[in-house]
Scaffold this motif. Structure first.
Motif, PDB file in Angstrom:
ATOM      1  N   ASN A 162       0.868  -1.169   0.000  1.00  0.00           N
ATOM      2  CA  ASN A 162       0.000   0.000   0.000  1.00  0.00           C
ATOM      3  C   ASN A 162       0.908   1.224   0.000  1.00  0.00           C
ATOM      4  N   PRO A 163       0.383   2.413  -0.276  1.00  0.00           N
ATOM      5  CA  PRO A 163       1.260   3.586  -0.413  1.00  0.00           C
ATOM      6  C   PRO A 163       2.117   3.869   0.814  1.00  0.00           C
ATOM      7  N   GLU A 164       1.544   3.688   2.011  1.00  0.00           N
ATOM      8  CA  GLU A 164       2.314   3.984   3.216  1.00  0.00           C
ATOM      9  C   GLU A 164       3.488   3.027   3.375  1.00  0.00           C
ATOM     10  N   ASN A 165       3.217   1.717   3.229  1.00  0.00           N
ATOM     11  CA  ASN A 165       4.280   0.736   3.432  1.00  0.00           C
ATOM     12  C   ASN A 165       5.374   0.871   2.379  1.00  0.00           C
ATOM     13  N   ASP A 193      -1.501   5.441  -5.414  1.00  0.00           N
ATOM     14  CA  ASP A 193      -2.167   6.688  -5.023  1.00  0.00           C
ATOM     15  C   ASP A 193      -1.318   7.859  -5.517  1.00  0.00           C
ATOM     16  N   PRO A 194      -1.670   8.443  -6.666  1.00  0.00           N
ATOM     17  CA  PRO A 194      -0.858   9.516  -7.259  1.00  0.00           C
ATOM     18  C   PRO A 194      -0.724  10.761  -6.391  1.00  0.00           C
ATOM     19  N   ASP A 195      -1.580  10.895  -5.379  1.00  0.00           N
ATOM     20  CA  ASP A 195      -1.547  12.087  -4.528  1.00  0.00           C
ATOM     21  C   ASP A 195      -1.017  11.802  -3.125  1.00  0.00           C
ATOM     22  N   LEU A 200       5.234  11.697  -2.644  1.00  0.00           N
ATOM     23  CA  LEU A 200       5.596  12.847  -3.478  1.00  0.00           C
ATOM     24  C   LEU A 200       6.776  13.607  -2.884  1.00  0.00           C
ATOM     25  N   ASN A 201       6.703  13.864  -1.580  1.00  0.00           N
ATOM     26  CA  ASN A 201       7.768  14.602  -0.913  1.00  0.00           C
ATOM     27  C   ASN A 201       9.091  13.845  -0.965  1.00  0.00           C
ATOM     28  N   TYR A 219       7.417  17.177  -8.872  1.00  0.00           N
ATOM     29  CA  TYR A 219       6.722  16.425  -7.821  1.00  0.00           C
ATOM     30  C   TYR A 219       6.354  17.309  -6.635  1.00  0.00           C
ATOM     31  N   SER A 220       7.251  18.199  -6.238  1.00  0.00           N
ATOM     32  CA  SER A 220       6.910  19.047  -5.094  1.00  0.00           C
ATOM     33  C   SER A 220       5.820  20.054  -5.457  1.00  0.00           C
ATOM     34  N   SER A 221       5.736  20.418  -6.739  1.00  0.00           N
ATOM     35  CA  SER A 221       4.643  21.306  -7.168  1.00  0.00           C
ATOM     36  C   SER A 221       3.298  20.608  -7.007  1.00  0.00           C
ATOM     37  N   ARG A 222       3.241  19.334  -7.359  1.00  0.00           N
ATOM     38  CA  ARG A 222       2.020  18.559  -7.138  1.00  0.00           C
ATOM     39  C   ARG A 222       1.703  18.467  -5.652  1.00  0.00           C
TER      40      ARG A 222
END
Length: 337
Positions: A162-165, A193-195, A200-201, A219-222
């Protein structure tokens, strides 16, 4: 990151202390209503209800634990830790409260006590997804990236990505300076999860380490479109703007970050970089030296210190210090020394 779990079952009334039957019944009702509001993220109301349950039955360990979860969810880590401690003191066999306490202590940088609790709970939880996640985060805080990798890889293997792991796994690789693997894991997280903000960071930070500032900025702009008040994200984006020569916009983000925390070392580093790129090396150097005195671990600090001095000998001395801390830009700069 998701660090919250909650008991939704009411304990049998027979387990309560010698309170009146009416108090037990009312406490159970308050507890159930507190759980309902917790699930709706109405933490203030949930706290009121768990407090009512505790007033009716003062040794209601589950109510303390769940109120602690509410405090933690609403950002009051100190009170959460106090409630977890109380729950454990009332019931030493309350392993979930111990796990919540271990995770909260890790978050509060009380790492020795947190580590003891994780060691105590290992036999109880073994292959629990929550335990692997929490302990992996503890190992990251300890900069023990090898053991963090083991926990997160096992977590993903046993319970799926999953995105967190994936982001935590990527950060473990980032700590090891394996930026190629870190980038891969962050991209895997974003494919789900693109967001996802942390992916992203961290991907932006990884690209910065490989000197790909244009991609880092994309990426940081998103990131800041949806997270314009998170200090760490503001600092990441400000540095990317600076390295892409967008100084006016960078100044706006630096101002916003310093308004949130005037003493944040990464915000101050960015203020110094702005001064440096505005051809004010003396101001930049003064700020960076103050940051160095308190926070020498700040990324790229010694690279910018080297850039702020006119003497090549002094600059190379800064690059050497940075290289010892595995600063990738200092390592590259040393080739000219």
């Amino acid at each position: 990151m998701n660090r919250i779990s909650i008991f939704l079952l009411i304990l049998p009334l027979a387990l309560f202390s010698a309170c009146s039957g009416k108090n037990k019944t009312e406490a159970a009702e308050f507890f159930e209503r507190g759980n309902y509001h917790f699930k709706k993220h109405e933490y203030e109301r949930a706290i009121e209800l768990f407090s009512e349950a505790i007033e009716k039955v003062p040794d209601f360990a589950d109510a303390y634990n769940n109120r602690g979860l509410c405090y933690e969810s609403s950002g009051n880590l100190e009170r959460a830790i106090g409630d977890y401690r109380k729950a454990v003191s009332l019931d030493d066999s309350f392993d979930q409260a111990k796990l919540n306490l271990a995770a909260a202590l890790n978050h509060a940088q009380q790492l020795d006590e947190s580590g003891k609790l994780f060691a105590e709970l290992q036999a109880v939880y073994a292959d629990s997804a929550q335990f692997l996640n929490y302990r992996g985060q503890y190992f990251l805080n300890r900069f023990d990236s090898d053991r963090a990798l083991i926990d997160f890889e096992k977590l993903i293997k046993n319970f799926g990505p999953n995105p967190e792991n994936l982001t935590n796994l990527g950060y473990a690789y980032y700590q090891k300076r394996d930026y190629a693997q870190a980038k891969t894991q962050f991209e895997r997280a974003l494919a789900i999860d693109p967001d996802f903000a942390f992916a992203l960071n961290n991907l932006a930070a990884t690209l910065a380490q490989t000197n790909d500032w244009a991609q880092a900025l994309s990426y940081s702009s998103r990131l800041v479109k949806n997270h314009s008040t998170e200090l760490n994200f503001l600092n990441t984006h400000a540095l990317n703007l600076l390295e892409n020569q967008q100084l006016n916009e960078a100044a706006e983000f630096i101002h916003k970050a310093l308004k949130i925390d005037p003493a944040n070392p990464y915000s101050l580093r960015n203020k110094a970089v702005l001064a440096l790129k505005s051809e004010n090396g003396a101001e930049a150097r003064e700020i960076l030296e103050k940051v160095e005195a308190q926070n020498p671990e700040v990324e790229f600090l010694y690279y910018y210190l080297g850039r702020s001095v006119e003497s090549k000998t002094k600059a190379c001395a800064h690059y050497q210090r940075g290289a010892k801390l595995h600063d990738s830009r200092c390592e590259m700069a040393l080739s000219d020394c």
